[in-house]
Design a protein around this motif. Structure first.
Motif, PDB file in Angstrom:
ATOM      1  N   ILE A 161      35.816  51.068  18.122  1.00 39.39           N
ATOM      2  CA  ILE A 161      36.081  50.273  16.881  1.00 39.39           C
ATOM      3  C   ILE A 161      36.192  48.900  17.317  1.00 39.39           C
ATOM      4  CG2 ILE A 161      37.996  49.662  15.207  1.00 39.39           C
ATOM      5  CD1 ILE A 161      38.417  52.749  14.965  1.00 39.39           C
ATOM      6  N   ALA A 162      37.069  48.648  18.734  1.00 36.48           N
ATOM      7  CA  ALA A 162      37.144  47.308  18.969  1.00 36.48           C
ATOM      8  C   ALA A 162      35.656  46.836  19.536  1.00 36.48           C
ATOM      9  CB  ALA A 162      37.967  47.340  20.502  1.00 36.48           C
ATOM     10  N   ALA A 163      34.766  47.498  20.006  1.00 38.75           N
ATOM     11  CA  ALA A 163      33.601  47.013  20.420  1.00 38.75           C
ATOM     12  C   ALA A 163      32.734  46.633  19.332  1.00 38.75           C
ATOM     13  CB  ALA A 163      32.720  47.967  21.276  1.00 38.75           C
ATOM     14  N   PHE A 164      32.788  47.429  18.082  1.00 39.61           N
ATOM     15  CA  PHE A 164      32.076  47.156  16.868  1.00 39.61           C
ATOM     16  C   PHE A 164      32.449  45.945  16.239  1.00 39.61           C
ATOM     17  CE2 PHE A 164      32.339  47.186  12.261  1.00 39.61           C
ATOM     18  CZ  PHE A 164      31.047  47.229  11.939  1.00 39.61           C
ATOM     19  N   PHE A 165      33.965  45.714  16.419  1.00 45.05           N
ATOM     20  CA  PHE A 165      34.498  44.292  15.787  1.00 45.05           C
ATOM     21  C   PHE A 165      33.936  43.045  16.647  1.00 45.05           C
ATOM     22  CE2 PHE A 165      36.882  46.948  12.828  1.00 45.05           C
ATOM     23  CZ  PHE A 165      36.632  46.532  11.774  1.00 45.05           C
ATOM     24  N   LEU A 166      33.875  43.298  17.807  1.00 44.63           N
ATOM     25  CA  LEU A 166      33.624  42.288  18.758  1.00 44.63           C
ATOM     26  C   LEU A 166      32.077  42.068  18.615  1.00 44.63           C
ATOM     27  CD1 LEU A 166      34.310  40.307  21.127  1.00 44.63           C
ATOM     28  CD2 LEU A 166      33.698  42.020  22.778  1.00 44.63           C
ATOM     29  N   PHE A 167      31.326  42.994  18.376  1.00 45.99           N
ATOM     30  CA  PHE A 167      29.786  42.947  17.872  1.00 45.99           C
ATOM     31  C   PHE A 167      29.714  41.980  16.744  1.00 45.99           C
ATOM     32  CE2 PHE A 167      26.466  44.478  15.138  1.00 45.99           C
ATOM     33  CZ  PHE A 167      25.123  44.234  16.081  1.00 45.99           C
ATOM     34  N   VAL A 222      44.575  50.367  25.175  1.00 42.25           N
ATOM     35  CA  VAL A 222      44.123  50.155  26.422  1.00 42.25           C
ATOM     36  C   VAL A 222      42.640  50.583  26.260  1.00 42.25           C
ATOM     37  CG1 VAL A 222      44.259  50.939  28.981  1.00 42.25           C
ATOM     38  CG2 VAL A 222      46.410  50.509  27.661  1.00 42.25           C
ATOM     39  N   GLY A 223      42.656  51.803  25.443  1.00 42.30           N
ATOM     40  CA  GLY A 223      40.965  52.057  25.244  1.00 42.30           C
ATOM     41  C   GLY A 223      40.251  51.025  24.551  1.00 42.30           C
ATOM     42  N   ALA A 224      40.850  50.163  23.719  1.00 43.95           N
ATOM     43  CA  ALA A 224      40.193  49.103  23.070  1.00 43.95           C
ATOM     44  C   ALA A 224      39.824  47.857  23.822  1.00 43.95           C
ATOM     45  CB  ALA A 224      41.316  48.661  21.786  1.00 43.95           C
ATOM     46  N   VAL A 225      40.899  47.796  24.821  1.00 42.75           N
ATOM     47  CA  VAL A 225      40.590  46.504  26.097  1.00 42.75           C
ATOM     48  C   VAL A 225      39.345  47.044  26.632  1.00 42.75           C
ATOM     49  CG1 VAL A 225      41.590  45.640  27.888  1.00 42.75           C
ATOM     50  CG2 VAL A 225      42.959  45.880  26.000  1.00 42.75           C
ATOM     51  N   PHE A 226      39.325  48.348  27.155  1.00 38.83           N
ATOM     52  CA  PHE A 226      37.976  48.950  27.987  1.00 38.83           C
ATOM     53  C   PHE A 226      36.973  48.695  27.066  1.00 38.83           C
ATOM     54  CE2 PHE A 226      41.133  51.838  30.430  1.00 38.83           C
ATOM     55  CZ  PHE A 226      40.745  51.103  31.600  1.00 38.83           C
ATOM     56  N   GLY A 227      36.882  49.029  25.791  1.00 39.15           N
ATOM     57  CA  GLY A 227      35.687  48.978  24.900  1.00 39.15           C
ATOM     58  C   GLY A 227      35.378  47.472  24.764  1.00 39.15           C
ATOM     59  N   VAL A 228      36.278  46.463  24.614  1.00 37.97           N
ATOM     60  CA  VAL A 228      35.896  45.212  24.684  1.00 37.97           C
ATOM     61  C   VAL A 228      35.005  44.825  25.972  1.00 37.97           C
ATOM     62  CG1 VAL A 228      36.794  42.891  24.865  1.00 37.97           C
ATOM     63  CG2 VAL A 228      37.558  44.462  22.881  1.00 37.97           C
ATOM     64  N   GLY A 229      35.631  45.102  26.955  1.00 38.72           N
ATOM     65  CA  GLY A 229      35.161  44.889  28.363  1.00 38.72           C
ATOM     66  C   GLY A 229      33.734  45.360  28.637  1.00 38.72           C
ATOM     67  N   PHE A 230      33.646  46.768  28.103  1.00 41.50           N
ATOM     68  CA  PHE A 230      32.376  47.526  28.451  1.00 41.50           C
ATOM     69  C   PHE A 230      31.328  46.962  27.434  1.00 41.50           C
ATOM     70  CE2 PHE A 230      34.840  50.901  30.332  1.00 41.50           C
ATOM     71  CZ  PHE A 230      34.416  50.652  31.800  1.00 41.50           C
ATOM     72  N   GLN A 261      44.151  41.751  33.713  1.00 41.91           N
ATOM     73  CA  GLN A 261      43.797  42.288  34.775  1.00 41.91           C
ATOM     74  C   GLN A 261      42.639  43.380  34.631  1.00 41.91           C
ATOM     75  OE1 GLN A 261      46.824  43.540  37.482  1.00 41.91           O
ATOM     76  NE2 GLN A 261      47.922  41.500  37.175  1.00 41.91           N
ATOM     77  N   ILE A 262      42.601  44.101  33.382  1.00 43.80           N
ATOM     78  CA  ILE A 262      41.303  44.859  33.169  1.00 43.80           C
ATOM     79  C   ILE A 262      40.202  44.321  32.702  1.00 43.80           C
ATOM     80  CG2 ILE A 262      40.700  46.747  31.646  1.00 43.80           C
ATOM     81  CD1 ILE A 262      43.676  47.362  31.289  1.00 43.80           C
ATOM     82  N   THR A 263      40.083  43.320  31.829  1.00 42.41           N
ATOM     83  CA  THR A 263      38.905  42.558  31.802  1.00 42.41           C
ATOM     84  C   THR A 263      39.614  41.116  30.961  1.00 42.41           C
ATOM     85  OG1 THR A 263      37.018  42.392  30.442  1.00 42.41           O
ATOM     86  CG2 THR A 263      38.589  43.167  29.335  1.00 42.41           C
ATOM     87  N   LYS A 264      38.907  40.032  30.856  1.00 40.33           N
ATOM     88  CA  LYS A 264      39.164  38.645  30.644  1.00 40.33           C
ATOM     89  C   LYS A 264      39.215  38.920  29.049  1.00 40.33           C
ATOM     90  CE  LYS A 264      38.146  33.864  31.100  1.00 40.33           C
ATOM     91  NZ  LYS A 264      39.792  33.284  31.127  1.00 40.33           N
ATOM     92  N   LEU A 265      40.343  38.246  28.330  1.00 35.89           N
ATOM     93  CA  LEU A 265      40.526  38.246  27.085  1.00 35.89           C
ATOM     94  C   LEU A 265      40.740  36.769  26.651  1.00 35.89           C
ATOM     95  CD1 LEU A 265      42.937  41.168  26.575  1.00 35.89           C
ATOM     96  CD2 LEU A 265      40.415  41.265  26.046  1.00 35.89           C
ATOM     97  N   ASN A 266      40.181  36.668  25.295  1.00 37.79           N
ATOM     98  CA  ASN A 266      40.110  35.348  24.572  1.00 37.79           C
ATOM     99  C   ASN A 266      40.754  35.850  23.224  1.00 37.79           C
ATOM    100  OD1 ASN A 266      37.972  36.315  22.872  1.00 37.79           O
ATOM    101  ND2 ASN A 266      36.635  34.851  24.076  1.00 37.79           N
ATOM    102  N   ARG A 310      38.488  38.396  21.294  1.00 41.02           N
ATOM    103  CA  ARG A 310      38.593  39.757  21.759  1.00 41.02           C
ATOM    104  C   ARG A 310      39.698  40.262  21.695  1.00 41.02           C
ATOM    105  NH1 ARG A 310      36.464  37.067  27.323  1.00 41.02           N
ATOM    106  NH2 ARG A 310      34.550  36.169  26.587  1.00 41.02           N
ATOM    107  N   ALA A 311      41.004  39.657  21.903  1.00 43.53           N
ATOM    108  CA  ALA A 311      42.265  40.083  21.608  1.00 43.53           C
ATOM    109  C   ALA A 311      42.345  40.755  20.233  1.00 43.53           C
ATOM    110  CB  ALA A 311      43.194  39.429  22.223  1.00 43.53           C
ATOM    111  N   TYR A 312      41.857  39.853  19.515  1.00 43.88           N
ATOM    112  CA  TYR A 312      41.982  40.166  17.883  1.00 43.88           C
ATOM    113  C   TYR A 312      41.418  41.620  17.826  1.00 43.88           C
ATOM    114  CZ  TYR A 312      41.106  39.932  13.060  1.00 43.88           C
ATOM    115  OH  TYR A 312      40.895  40.098  11.620  1.00 43.88           O
ATOM    116  N   CYS A 313      40.279  41.931  18.340  1.00 38.85           N
ATOM    117  CA  CYS A 313      39.302  43.069  18.244  1.00 38.85           C
ATOM    118  C   CYS A 313      40.396  44.364  18.530  1.00 38.85           C
ATOM    119  CB  CYS A 313      38.206  43.126  18.974  1.00 38.85           C
ATOM    120  SG  CYS A 313      36.843  41.801  18.021  1.00 38.85           S
ATOM    121  N   VAL A 314      41.208  44.154  19.623  1.00 37.35           N
ATOM    122  CA  VAL A 314      42.114  45.112  20.148  1.00 37.35           C
ATOM    123  C   VAL A 314      42.996  45.504  19.232  1.00 37.35           C
ATOM    124  CG1 VAL A 314      43.481  45.626  22.153  1.00 37.35           C
ATOM    125  CG2 VAL A 314      41.598  44.468  22.743  1.00 37.35           C
ATOM    126  N   ALA A 315      43.729  44.313  18.680  1.00 36.63           N
ATOM    127  CA  ALA A 315      44.550  44.643  17.805  1.00 36.63           C
ATOM    128  C   ALA A 315      44.213  45.099  16.322  1.00 36.63           C
ATOM    129  CB  ALA A 315      45.362  43.156  17.516  1.00 36.63           C
TER     130      ALA A 315
END
Length: 494
Positions: free
Chosen positions: A211-217, A417-425, A380-385, A388-393
């Motif tokens: 879901i986080a990756a979809f919204f970042l897309f 944490v899975g959302a943070v990984f999703g954004v990073g990947f 430390q997992i991936t760089k957030l702005n 991207r952080a909005y997508c995680v929340a």
């Protein structure tokens, strides 16, 4: 002959001595900080025991409740140190909140969620993980709950120390399971419930990441990659904020108001839809005003996501306090109820003084030990702005709603944490995709060597493997520790 006080050599020696003292003071301060946290934590645990003594000092088995109150306070401290970082980490990592601001917001909203919307009826023995009829006597049940509470707290403490965000819910589940097996054998465990919990280890992070990756897309394709970014943002930011407001509205209606009024899923979704439309209409002029004078570049877009990100972090903290405080005080409430009534086969409620221990413990744990895990999740997992952080929340709220609709038990830690990984990947995939397009357009362009491409990965693989390993072993590790503690307690009291 007396030494000349104005001699430059004397002044240089004095400067060196003062520098040594300054370094010594700095070193002493650095060493002393962890000890201050441990000292304050110890005082809080003792005060929780004293509070229990005030309520049960005249009872014949008051010492059991006093010890259990201390263990509940210890568990609450560890939840604050570990679990709350998942809500605040993205906002801090995106520089939308300072560390101090994040801790202040989390302390207020975690406590409010716990005291206002928490403390609903807790089902028998941690949501049916073990069958109470097989436990035997009330005393055995009490020892099992104390073992579960201590083992879960020790495991979360260890995970925080190594820098791994783990599920406190799963830690308690593992502790209850291990104590139940030690007390009544493997047949005492409800393996159907445990199978659902095991499935959530995969479902929670995968769903949150997708879901986080979809919204970042959506943000990248509809705003960032557009020629006129500001015009695109004026259209899409109100829509995205409306979706976030609707998701949180439905989430809090479903979870946060259950003490006041029972709301089912269709009504919660209608409430969320109404809130989404209202937020969308409000944000249209607000976004237009905020975007006046912004340059047509990605850095300017961060301004438009800052306030929604802060609000989402606060709402996540409220919801977390309302739901996860029971991880700290649920077993304690069970011990208190059984100590009073002797009945351990029926449901029990959480007394207010027990909820206060949980709320204050989570707040103290976050304030004293939370920054370590906040930095881990946020930086430390991936760089957030802010985008991207909005997508995680947003993913955290939507995933919980979706999982509740399907009846799936999920972990807020694994989702975030899975959302943070999703954004990073997704960022890695998107960067590789754009690189392939650039190669087609400019075939003579120099290519990175394989070693350099591995170095440029946007998700730190070492943190990824550490966290996944911690997730996998949480339930069995807590279960083994709980079983050992139960045998030690049983041999001591027998």
């Amino acid at each position: 002959m007396p030494e000349n006080q104005n001699d430059p050599r004397h002044l240089e020696t004095l400067d060196r001595d003062l520098a040594r003292f300054s370094n010594l003071e700095a070193a002493t301060s650095m060493v002393g900080r962890p000890m201050v946290g441990v000292g304050v934590s110890f005082i809080f645990v003792v005060m929780a025991g004293l509070a229990a003594m005030l309520f049960f000092g005249q009872a014949s088995n008051s010492y059991i409740v006093i010890i259990a109150a201390g263990l509940g306070a210890y568990m609450a401290l560890n939840i604050g140190a570990n679990d709350v970082a998942n809500n605040m980490g993205p906002a801090v990592g995106a520089n939308a909140l300072s560390m101090g601001g994040a801790i202040a917001i989390a302390v207020v909203f975690e406590s409010a969620g716990a005291l206002i919307a928490g403390g609903d009826v807790v089902s028998t023995i941690a949501k049916g993980i073990i069958e109470p009829e097989r436990i035997g006597t009330a005393d055995v049940f009490v020892w099992a709950m104390m073992s579960a509470l201590l083992s879960a707290a020790l495991w979360v403490n260890l995970a925080t120390w190594v820098g791994a965000p783990v599920s406190t819910t799963h830690s308690v589940v593992g502790g209850v399971m291990g104590a139940g097996i030690a007390a009544a054998g493997f047949s005492a465990v409800s393996w159907g419930t445990m199978s659902s919990i095991a499935a959530s280890w995969v479902i929670s992070p995968v769903l949150g990441g997708a879901i986080a990756a979809f919204f970042l897309f959506v943000i990248k394709s509809r705003i960032i990659y557009q020629d006129d970014k500001i015009t695109a943002a004026r259209k899409w930011v109100p829509i995205l904020v409306g979706i976030m407001a609707g998701a949180f509205g439905a989430y809090l209606a479903l979870k946060g108001l259950k003490k006041i009024i029972k709301i089912d899923m269709p009504i919660a979704l209608l409430i969320g839809l109404a809130i989404a439309v209202i937020a969308w209409l409000i944000m249209i002029p607000v976004t237009k005003k905020q975007s006046i004078g912004l340059e047509n570049r990605n850095k300017s877009l961060k301004v438009l996501f800052g306030i929604p990100l802060v609000v989402s972090a606060a709402l996540l903290s409220f919801a977390h306090g309302a739901n996860d405080v029971a991880n700290a005080v649920g077993p304690l409430a069970a011990i208190v109820d059984v100590s009073q009534s002797g009945d351990f086969t029926s449901a029990f409620s959480i007394p207010l003084w027990v909820m206060i221990i949980g709320a204050f413990g989570i707040s103290f744990g976050l304030f004293l030990f939370g920054p370590k895990l906040i930095r881990m999740v946020g930086n430390q997992i991936t760089k957030l702005n802010p985008m991207r952080a909005y997508c995680v929340a947003l993913s955290a709220a939507i995933t919980v709603i979706f999982a509740s609709w399907l009846g799936l038990p999920v972990s807020s830690t694994h989702i975030a944490v899975g959302a943070v990984f999703g954004v990073g990947f997704f960022r890695e995939w998107d960067a590789e995709r754009r690189l392939r397009k650039a190669r087609v357009a400019m075939p003579d362009r120099p290519q990175y060597a394989p070693e350099e491409r591995r170095r440029r990965k946007l998700v730190r693989r070492s943190h990824f493997m550490t966290i996944i390993a911690a997730w996998i072993i949480t339930v069995p590790a807590a279960a083994i520790m709980s079983g050992v503690i139960f045998f030690l307690i049983s041999s001591f009291v027998s």
